[in-house]
Design an enzyme around this catalytic site. Structure first.
Site, mmCIF file in Angstrom:
data_model
loop_
_atom_site.group_PDB
_atom_site.id
_atom_site.type_symbol
_atom_site.label_atom_id
_atom_site.label_comp_id
_atom_site.label_asym_id
_atom_site.label_seq_id
_atom_site.Cartn_x
_atom_site.Cartn_y
_atom_site.Cartn_z
ATOM 1 N N THR A 18 0.809 -1.226 0.000
ATOM 2 C CA THR A 18 0.000 0.000 0.000
ATOM 3 C C THR A 18 0.834 1.265 0.000
ATOM 4 O O THR A 18 0.481 2.252 -0.647
ATOM 5 C CB THR A 18 -0.911 0.011 1.262
ATOM 6 O OG1 THR A 18 -1.764 -1.118 1.191
ATOM 7 C CG2 THR A 18 -1.759 1.261 1.337
ATOM 8 N N SER A 63 1.581 -7.621 -1.328
ATOM 9 C CA SER A 63 2.269 -8.696 -0.596
ATOM 10 C C SER A 63 1.446 -9.973 -0.501
ATOM 11 O O SER A 63 1.962 -11.004 -0.074
ATOM 12 C CB SER A 63 2.713 -8.221 0.783
ATOM 13 O OG SER A 63 1.643 -8.218 1.691
ATOM 14 N N SER A 64 0.182 -9.940 -0.929
ATOM 15 C CA SER A 64 -0.585 -11.198 -1.003
ATOM 16 C C SER A 64 0.041 -12.120 -2.051
ATOM 17 O O SER A 64 -0.187 -13.328 -2.034
ATOM 18 C CB SER A 64 -2.032 -10.926 -1.389
ATOM 19 O OG SER A 64 -2.595 -10.066 -0.442
ATOM 20 N N THR A 171 2.525 -10.439 14.183
ATOM 21 C CA THR A 171 1.361 -10.910 13.437
ATOM 22 C C THR A 171 0.580 -9.679 13.009
ATOM 23 O O THR A 171 0.506 -8.719 13.783
ATOM 24 C CB THR A 171 0.457 -11.753 14.370
ATOM 25 O OG1 THR A 171 1.218 -12.839 14.872
ATOM 26 C CG2 THR A 171 -0.753 -12.308 13.657
ATOM 27 N N GLN A 283 -4.117 -21.706 18.727
ATOM 28 C CA GLN A 283 -4.933 -20.706 18.018
ATOM 29 C C GLN A 283 -4.971 -19.385 18.772
ATOM 30 O O GLN A 283 -5.399 -18.370 18.233
ATOM 31 C CB GLN A 283 -6.376 -21.218 17.864
ATOM 32 C CG GLN A 283 -6.478 -22.443 16.998
ATOM 33 C CD GLN A 283 -7.905 -22.969 16.850
ATOM 34 O OE1 GLN A 283 -8.868 -22.267 17.095
ATOM 35 N NE2 GLN A 283 -8.013 -24.205 16.421
HETATM 36 N N1 ASP Z 1 -2.648 -5.627 0.167
HETATM 37 C C1 ASP Z 1 -1.600 -4.765 0.638
HETATM 38 C C2 ASP Z 1 -0.307 -5.560 0.665
HETATM 39 O O1 ASP Z 1 -0.112 -6.343 1.557
HETATM 40 C C3 ASP Z 1 -1.926 -4.232 1.986
HETATM 41 C C4 ASP Z 1 -0.892 -3.318 2.594
HETATM 42 O O2 ASP Z 1 0.175 -3.069 2.098
HETATM 43 O O3 ASP Z 1 -1.198 -2.762 3.661
HETATM 44 O O4 ASP Z 1 0.498 -5.425 -0.208
#
Ligand code: ASP
Length: 347
Positions: A18, A63-64, A171, A283
């Protein structure tokens, strides 16, 4: 070779996320833009009393889309510049930042310089962005030295929303607020307010008698299984009785407990027979696994399940990938899971 400039030298690696995104006017979704535009939007970066260089990965990503191969790329970028800079800042999306930070903490053994991961919840181009503070403070932390002139924090860390945390203890906990990360089982290494307050007794230091040793092989034949009331045998078997699987992390209840279903122990015994390392992680966000406390946990211990202690899931999975990438046997991996190799568990 190190710069002769007397200012601390910092290398910033932009991987995406982001912090470097802008809204696509057609779809409304956030997309990555280039490093040049990023730097233009943030001229303050060059008003710092440091020698700052930066580069981006070939294709900055959300980053997904991060994968173990991406961790290797990031590690290589750091390793080849290791002697040239005093510290490193990695700009990364928040979604999988805790995985990347955990992986890097194991890949960069006996690290003697700071590697600070940061990002933001709002893009750098937005007026209310949290990215500027996160990045400027990360640079300051990466450059900080202690009284002996050594790096103040020679660890892989995440800096976010005023807290510096050990990377393999973090986390992502908040999809909305600026306080996106927490380290529940280890205190923050520093807090930033008017000044940055470090906690030197909590910070790991490298062994001066051993060299910095990067590890770039990872084995991703690992799996994660979350238990829940009603979990069905056939789905668990389909997920875990797979040729090639080398390790599985089971997210158990409370202090490491699992239902006493008649098929579960034989399944765990079968996995053990196949050479699969089974690790027990709770968990719960806080606290540790203690398999002998209840009968429901003892059955796992008796089936050869390895204790995950107070490790995060991100840390257990990436540590397994690293250990398996070393070609260690089932027993050797299990033995290493019982040791803290980068401050990731409390023993
Ligand atoms: N979807 C974005 C990522 O992880 C979210 C972020 O950067 O906050 O790349």
């Amino acid at each position: 070779m190190k710069y002769t400039d007397s200012r601390p030298s910092i290398f910033i690696l932009y991987t995406g996320g982001t912090i470097g995104m802008v809204e696509n006017p057609h779809t409304g979704a956030l997309e990555n833009f280039g490093l040049d535009r990023f730097v233009k939007l943030f001229p303050e970066l060059h008003r710092q009393p440091y020698h700052i260089d930066y580069a981006a990965l070939d294709h900055p990503i959300d980053s997904s889309d991060m994968e173990p191969s991406g961790w290797v790329k990031i590690a290589k970028e750091i390793v080849r510049r290791y002697d040239m800079y005093d510290g490193f800042v990695v700009l990364h999306g928040t979604d999988t930042m805790a995985y990347t930070a955990s992986a890097l903490s194991f890949m960069l053994e006996n690290l003697g310089k700071p590697v600070i991961l940061t990002g933001s919840q709002l893009p750098i181009g937005k007026l209310r962005t949290d990215g500027k503070e996160n990045l400027l403070t990360s640079v300051e932390i990466a450059a900080a030295r202690n009284e002996e002139g050594a790096s103040m924090v020679p660890e892989v860390c995440i800096y976010f929303d005023s807290r510096l945390m050990r990377g393999n203890r973090t986390t992502k906990v908040n999809a909305e607020g600026f306080n996106a990360f927490r380290s529940y089982n280890y205190p923050s290494l520093a807090k930033a307010g008017i000044s940055i307050r470090y906690e030197p007794r909590l910070i790991r230091r490298p062994d001066p008698d051993r060299p910095f040793t990067p590890h770039l092989s990872l084995d991703d034949r690992v799996m994660l299984l979350t238990l829940f009331p009603g979990i069905r045998r056939e789905y668990v078997e389909a997920a875990l009785l797979q040729d090639g699987l080398r390790a599985v992390v089971i997210k158990t209840y409370g202090s490491g407990n699992a239902p006493q279903k008649p098929w579960l122990r034989p399944l765990l015994a079968e996995l053990h027979r196949r050479g699969v390392v089974v690790v027990n992680n709770t968990q719960c966000s806080q606290g540790a696994v203690e398999m002998g406390r209840y009968e429901t946990g003892l059955q796992l211990l008796q089936a050869g399940v390895v204790n995950g202690y107070d490790s995060t899931i991100e840390s257990s999975l990436t540590k397994l990938m690293l250990l398996l990438g070393h070609g260690f046997s089932q027993q050797e991996v299990a033995a290493q899971m019982n040791c803290s190799i980068a401050g990731e568990i409390t023993l």
